[in-house]
Write an enzyme that holds these catalytic residues in place. Sequence first.
Site, short mmCIF file in Angstrom:
data_model
loop_
_atom_site.label_atom_id
_atom_site.label_comp_id
_atom_site.label_asym_id
_atom_site.label_seq_id
_atom_site.Cartn_x
_atom_site.Cartn_y
_atom_site.Cartn_z
N LYS A 198 0.84 -1.21 0.00
CA LYS A 198 0.00 0.00 0.00
C LYS A 198 0.87 1.25 0.00
O LYS A 198 0.54 2.25 -0.65
CB LYS A 198 -0.96 -0.02 1.19
CG LYS A 198 -2.11 -1.00 0.97
CD LYS A 198 -2.96 -1.16 2.20
CE LYS A 198 -3.95 -2.32 2.02
NZ LYS A 198 -4.39 -2.87 3.30
N GLN B 205 -3.35 -1.23 9.70
CA GLN B 205 -3.38 -2.54 9.06
C GLN B 205 -3.99 -3.56 10.03
O GLN B 205 -3.60 -3.64 11.19
CB GLN B 205 -1.95 -2.97 8.69
CG GLN B 205 -1.86 -4.31 7.98
CD GLN B 205 -2.60 -4.33 6.63
OE1 GLN B 205 -2.49 -3.41 5.85
NE2 GLN B 205 -3.37 -5.40 6.40
N ASP C 82 -10.72 3.55 5.65
CA ASP C 82 -11.43 2.28 5.49
C ASP C 82 -12.95 2.49 5.46
O ASP C 82 -13.69 1.58 5.10
CB ASP C 82 -11.09 1.32 6.65
CG ASP C 82 -9.86 0.49 6.35
OD1 ASP C 82 -9.63 0.18 5.16
OD2 ASP C 82 -9.12 0.16 7.30
#
Length: 292
Positions: free
Chosen positions: A58, A102, A125
């Site tokens: 990412k 994460q 998210d």
Amino acid sequence: MSSVETTARILSGKPVADQVLAEVTEAVQALRAAGVTPALATVLVGDDDASAGYIRIKQRQAAELGFVSPHVHLSASASQADLHAVLADFNADKDVHGVLVQHPIPGHLDYDRALQVLDPDKDVDGMHPVNMGRLALGLPGPLPCTPAGIEALLAYHGVPVSGREVVILGRGATLGRPLAMLLAQKRPTANAAVTVVHTGVPDWPRYTRRAEILVAAAGVPGIIQPEHVRPGAVVVGGGVRYEGRRLLPDVDESCAAVAGAITPRVGGVGPTTVAMLFRNAVRAAQRAAGMA
Ligand SMILES: NC(=O)c1ccc[n+]([C@@H]2O[C@H](COP(=O)([O-])OP(=O)(O)OC[C@H]3O[C@@H](n4cnc5c(N)ncnc54)[C@H](OP(=O)(O)O)[C@@H]3O)[C@@H](O)[C@H]2O)c1
């Protein structure tokens, strides 16, 4: 080679992700031209190899898109308070626009509690309770990435959703529940009649067999078999389980012989999920810069 006869159109996520990421790149360039450097902070807790690998991927992608990515790596013995302190620092830093923790995080830590510490506007998210509330109320805000990616995937491939029956197997917080809210919204790419089934509906195949669009969101490998699919239906495989690095999808590959269109085993919902993360991040930077 697969022995399954595939008559279904394959709904690849790659071109959808490419299109979204091209838009993100343009938006990043516009922000930079206005003197704003979009920043997506990342937080890793512990030493799990797979998680460290996902964060690296990412970060690399963030750099390619023009983001900077301040990173904090907490040790596996970090406390809940340590994690909250990192998030509070990122909340207070006006140069950080999005924050990604994460997951999974080590078992002694509570991810949901940590999420509640995060500034909802920096939640890339789209899973913060405030953002779930915004979704429920149809207010603007970061959308949960996998559901938003599925809506984009269907739209990109020209699958009509409005007015059609969508059945979702699974009511989890990451996928089934927010997807049901999203696809029931009044919008041309949504606007569906949505039914959600789960373990409380033992006769769930009765519902999936009538679905024009079936979304698997259970995380039970092979739970969707051809007899659960209406011939010609659109089948979206969202649920997966990982055994080590092996990916085990909810949708058995033999469903491709019955479906009219189907996401591929790999490269379907996954790439669109990641693209939506970056879309949330750039939109957070645009909002902060007053350029939304
Ligand atoms: N592809 C991607 O990029 C991506 C991203 C995010 C998530 N996912 C995957 O999406 C899946 C769902 O995640 P989630 O967090 O939303 O859900 P979750 O919390 O894991 O919940 C799973 C749901 O499936 C239902 N279910 C499980 N077994 C079932 C069975 N035998 N019969 C009927 N229903 C059953 C459960 O019913 P009950 O509620 O009754 O227990 C529950 O609603 C997971 O596999 C996850 O890995 C994929």
